[in-house]
Design an enzyme around this catalytic site. Structure first.
Site, short mmCIF file in Angstrom:
data_model
loop_
_atom_site.label_atom_id
_atom_site.label_comp_id
_atom_site.label_asym_id
_atom_site.label_seq_id
_atom_site.Cartn_x
_atom_site.Cartn_y
_atom_site.Cartn_z
CG HIS A 29 5.06 -19.37 12.31
ND1 HIS A 29 4.91 -19.24 13.65
CD2 HIS A 29 6.39 -19.44 12.08
CE1 HIS A 29 6.11 -19.23 14.22
NE2 HIS A 29 7.03 -19.36 13.28
CG HIS A 69 5.71 -18.05 8.45
ND1 HIS A 69 6.04 -16.72 8.52
CD2 HIS A 69 6.84 -18.73 8.75
CE1 HIS A 69 7.32 -16.61 8.87
NE2 HIS A 69 7.82 -17.80 8.99
NE ARG A 99 8.56 -22.26 12.37
CZ ARG A 99 9.30 -21.42 11.66
NH1 ARG A 99 9.13 -21.33 10.36
NH2 ARG A 99 10.19 -20.69 12.25
CD GLU A 137 9.05 -18.37 1.11
OE1 GLU A 137 9.62 -17.31 1.40
OE2 GLU A 137 7.87 -18.62 1.46
N GLY A 139 15.17 -10.55 -7.56
CA GLY A 139 14.94 -10.63 -6.11
C GLY A 139 16.27 -10.52 -5.40
CG LEU A 190 18.27 -13.87 3.79
CD1 LEU A 190 17.82 -14.92 4.78
CD2 LEU A 190 19.55 -13.21 4.29
CB ALA A 191 17.99 -16.82 -2.18
N GLY A 192 18.84 -14.04 -3.23
CA GLY A 192 19.22 -13.22 -4.37
C GLY A 192 20.38 -12.28 -4.06
NE ARG A 211 10.75 -22.02 6.42
CZ ARG A 211 10.92 -21.28 7.53
NH1 ARG A 211 11.95 -21.50 8.31
NH2 ARG A 211 10.07 -20.33 7.82
#
Lengths: 252, 637
Positions: B266, B401, B330, B425, B40, B43-45, B435
């Site tokens: 969401h 979401h 949310r 995530e 992946g 953003l993280a990966g 969150r």
């Protein structure tokens, strides 16, 4: 919403098994389509019918279906993304068509984008162009505070205008020369405008334009078809800026 | 099994710094001897692969899309939080920490959340250095706005495309490392199995989505950065390719799945329009900075919104939560919208919608200012609904979401399977049961840029590199298993399509395990899901071949995994006899309809161990301790 009338459409779709297959158009019927279907949801419906008939569904690239990821890539009636201003295929809705329409659907066509299957093309050349220099060479950590370098709002806004490119490649598909100048120009401009990117600006534009040529993209001859095809409205002025950056780099 | 979160002790302000110092280091000259797999590249990966490459590790990165730039992080529009306190409105690391713990309804680990708040400031600096054109004011300083669940303006943004710009930042850093040769990028590959040798993660089996070939990759550590699983509801705001597959395969190989019932609905999405629909579209939460939520006071009021006079409108969030108003978190805002619709005061088709009205802001600030702030969102809304939100209010409704649950990890982001790390995530760590807005981007980048580069070193320093290669029997077995599955899909040749099954599962999940759940609805699902799964394996129709690009086959695999995972999600929701955050059990609520938490019996992370398909999984509990933020009823009134 089931209270509105449905459409029946004739689709003439490019089918191609793989890169070496010559490929051909095939005709399908899309039934029970409403004005609220997105274009891709219309294709989903056609595919469900094909699977029920034991036939292979039409393959096409798509993912976010929100007009942001840049994965979808179809030429509809001769126009990349279907020709609606500032719209990706996934955000094109069937209310733009009418009952009985015939629609031609083809993949991106460009020398640098070989067809993989049906409507899917290989756009890795765009990655290659970015890898040539579409970044600032900062390591993770050890950078200055975000407010240490001030960037006037008009400059940040113009960089943002350039940064909006989603890398879908419609500019290439729309260009008679198969040029990626709008794509590359946008990235070159974004980084050249900002103080963080200025230090490497000359090396960047030189490397990225070289990579473009090596990948088989053509050159710009001012047709402006790229700007017309761009779902994010990237302006051709960024091509001009790239050309200026390129010239500057030659004299540096 | 004892679940040790390995949280550092001592004053919370020092935990991360102390832990970082205590971690073992890998000599720079030795780093290139270690292979790390990153699955992946969102953003993280993307951030992890780039940062680990910069450090000198040998990284192999994988994504199912044609390019890492397409990961779904790209669609996060609103912004990213940081505790910079640039607006001088009283923000601090402690306040971001406090808001996140409270926002998560006291179901996250304190130490993990502290670290997130602490490194949030570094993230902004990093992204600015990458040339991300964050919004600036006329003096050239970074601009901020507010998001739900906070009373300070700590959200940094790049028009309505923050996720896109941050992802492209990570992608550019990754591209630089690909060019430098420290990262090898494998596009159009889907991870279909985790290879575990003697209890240690040693590699993955992937399908080359173009050729259909199965490929084996061995490494000294595997990082899963594969996002969330809310596509289990079929219609969600996630990209079509988002699935639970990588996480689920790891779960079946021994990794514990924590808090799967914590799913976020969401509040600010475009309502569903029809049965053919393939996804739901999110309108950024930032819209609630200037948009006011309301529903008609009268039931079944079908007048157009501009003909409903002011006194006949219920601005329900402002009424119920005067101090947070439209910026209520949310879960609270979603339930409040559902309440309006359940009482028969919803608007639009089927009464499943409420208004998000910009008229007051347009009167106050002018249309140009609103266009400047949210123009692209208004355009998107118009494309989908054919309505002009500058002229009449948007219609919104909650949609699945984000998943707060995920694979269990310790403070080092390592799962209970040594060598298997889980980021962003895909893990369960910092959001608790709910969150807050603008914190997903923050977590993804925190894990990728500023946590894993340190913690993975602590693990790699303890092992010898290159102990297992691709010729190991476990790789062969894994490939055979995946192959068998593929052949099975293609041989069934039943009557129903994959989408048909996924839609049925999703409907079942949304109705019985969605915004509100009950013991009865969950028990019904736990009974119905195995039956649907059984039918799937007898009656699914997948055309084409395995040795080719075959999107139906890809979807079949993802759906098969969702059909197993959905049962676990329902079991987790059933066992948790309380309401907290995104998990609302109708039996557990106060008289005014607010969620009723049970800290005496449920103040723990629920982590499940796989015991076989259809067999009851085993629950392990990691107790949560709150030394810095005291357990209290969560109030936004």
């Amino acid at each position: 919403m089931s209270d509105h009338k449905t459409m029946t459409l004739t689709l003439i779709v490019w089918r191609q098994k793989n890169a070496s297959d010559p490929g051909k158009f095939e005709t399908y019927t899309a039934r029970d389509i409403t004005e609220h279907h997105s274009f891709l949801e219309m294709l989903d419906c056609v595919n469900e019918d094909l699977i029920h008939d034991g036939k292979e569904p039409i393959v096409f690239d798509h993912d976010c279906r929100e007009g942001i990821c840049g994965m979808c890539s179809q030429v509809i009636n001769g126009a990349p993304h279907g020709g609606q201003e500032r719209t990706t295929v996934c955000q094109l809705h069937m209310r733009k068509f009418k009952d009985g329409d015939t629609i031609y659907i083809e993949p991106w066509r460009a020398r640098a984008f070989p067809i993989i299957k049906d409507l899917i093309v290989d756009r890795s050349a765009l990655d290659t162009v970015i890898q040539a220099g579409g970044y600032t060479s900062c390591h993770t950590g050890g950078v200055a505070d975000g407010n240490a370098i001030l960037i006037p709002k008009p400059v940040a806004d113009e960089a943002m205008d350039a940064a909006e490119c989603i890398g879908c490649g419609a500019c290439v598909a729309g260009c008679p020369n198969g040029a990626a100048m709008l794509f590359t120009g946008a990235k070159v401009s974004q980084l050249a405008l900002l103080p963080q990117g200025k230090a490497e600006a000359a090396a960047r534009v030189t490397a990225m334009t070289k990579a473009m040529a090596e990948c088989g993209f053509g050159n710009c001859t001012n047709h402006y078809e790229c700007q017309a095809a761009c779902p994010k409205g990237i302006n051709v002025k960024f091509i001009a800026r790239m050309n200026r950056e390129f010239l500057k780099a030659q004299f540096a | 099994m004892i679940l040790d979160g390995k949280c550092p002790t001592g004053p919370i302000e020092q935990t991360w710094d102390k832990h970082r110092f205590d971690l073992k280091l890998v000599n720079p000259a030795n780093k290139r001897k270690y292979n790390v797999i990153v699955v992946g590249t969102g953003l993280a990966g993307g951030a992890a692969a780039a940062s680990l490459g910069e450090l000198g590790y040998n990284v192999q990165a994988f994504c199912y899309q044609d390019s890492p730039r397409r990961a779904h992080s790209i669609a996060a529009q609103g912004g990213i939080n940081a505790a910079k306190n640039y607006p001088n409105d009283g923000d601090s690391i402690y306040r971001l920490f406090y808001d996140t713990i409270k926002g998560g309804d006291f179901r996250a680990r304190e130490a993990d959340v502290w670290r997130l708040a602490q490194v949030s400031n570094n993230i902004i600096d990093q992204c600015v250095a990458q040339g991300i054109p964050f919004a600036r004011d006329y003096a050239g300083y970074l601009d901020n706005r507010s998001f739900g669940g906070a009373q300070v303006s700590r959200t940094f943004y790049a028009r309505g495309q923050t996720g896109q710009q941050l992802l492209l930042g990570a992608y550019s850093a990754l591209s630089r490392q690909i060019k430098a040769g420290t990262v090898t990028m494998y596009n159009r590959r889907e991870m279909l199995d985790l290879v575990v040798v003697d209890g240690v993660a040693r590699g993955i089996t992937v399908r080359n989505l173009v050729t259909g070939a199965l490929e084996s990759y061995a490494a000294d550590a595997v990082c899963l950065c594969t996002g969330g699983y809310v596509n289990v509801f079929y219609l969600s705001t996630n990209a079509m390719g988002c699935s639970v597959t990588a996480n689920w395969k790891a779960h079946k190989k021994g990794a514990l799945f924590a808090n799967p019932c914590y799913t976020q609905i969401h509040p600010t999405c475009i309502p569903q329009a029809g049965d053919y629909q393939s996804k739901l579209t999110l309108m950024s939460e930032s819209l609630r900075n200037d948009g006011r939520c309301w529903a008609p006071k009268k039931k079944g009021d079908t007048r157009p919104p501009n003909q409903i006079p002011e006194e006949e409108r219920d601005y329900y969030l402002e009424r119920k939560y005067p101090s947070f108003g439209n910026l209520a978190p949310r879960d609270i805002a979603s339930r409040a919208a559902k309440e309006q619709c359940d009482e028969g005061r919803g608007v639009g088709p089927g009464g499943r919608g409420v208004y998000l009205d910009f008229a007051a802001s347009i009167n106050r600030l002018g249309e140009d200012t609103i266009r400047e702030r949210y123009g692209n969102l208004f355009e998107m809304y118009e494309k989908i609904t054919d309505e002009n939100a500058y002229k009449s209010p948007m219609r919104i409704y909650p949609a699945p979401h984000y998943s707060m649950g995920g694979l269990w990890v310790d403070y080092n982001l390592m799962s209970n399977v040594p060598g298997l790390f889980v980021l962003g995530e895909a893990n369960f760590s910092v959001h608790g049961a709910n969150r807050l807005g603008a914190s997903a981007l923050m977590q993804g980048l925190a894990d990728g840029y500023f946590v894993i580069p340190y913690t993975i070193g602590g693990y790699l320093a303890t092992i010898k590199p290159g102990q297992v290669k691709e010729d190991h029997a476990e790789f062969k077995k894994s490939t055979e298993d995946v192959n068998k599955n593929t052949e099975k899909f293609l041989s069934i040749n039943g009557k129903r399509t994959v989408t048909d099954f996924m839609r049925e599962l999703g409907t079942m999940m949304w109705e019985n395990c969605g915004m509100a759940r009950t013991k009865e609805s969950l028990e019904a699902n736990i009974k119905k899901i195995p039956a649907l799964r059984e039918e799937f394996w007898k009656n699914v129709k997948v055309t084409g071949s395995g040795a080719d690009l075959n999107q139906q086959l890809e979807n079949a695999g993802r759906t098969a995994d969702f059909l197993e995972f959905a049962e676990l999600l329902c079991r987790d929701a059933l066992h948790r006899n309380e309401s907290c955050g995104g998990h609302f059990r109708s039996e557990y609520q106060y008289d005014d309809g607010e969620a009723k938490r049970d800290d005496v019996n449920f103040c723990y992370v629920g982590a499940w161990e796989f015991k076989g398909v259809g067999a009851e999984p085993e629950l392990h509990k990691e107790p949560l301790k709150f030394d810095n933020v005291h357990l209290a009823v969560r109030s936004y009134k």
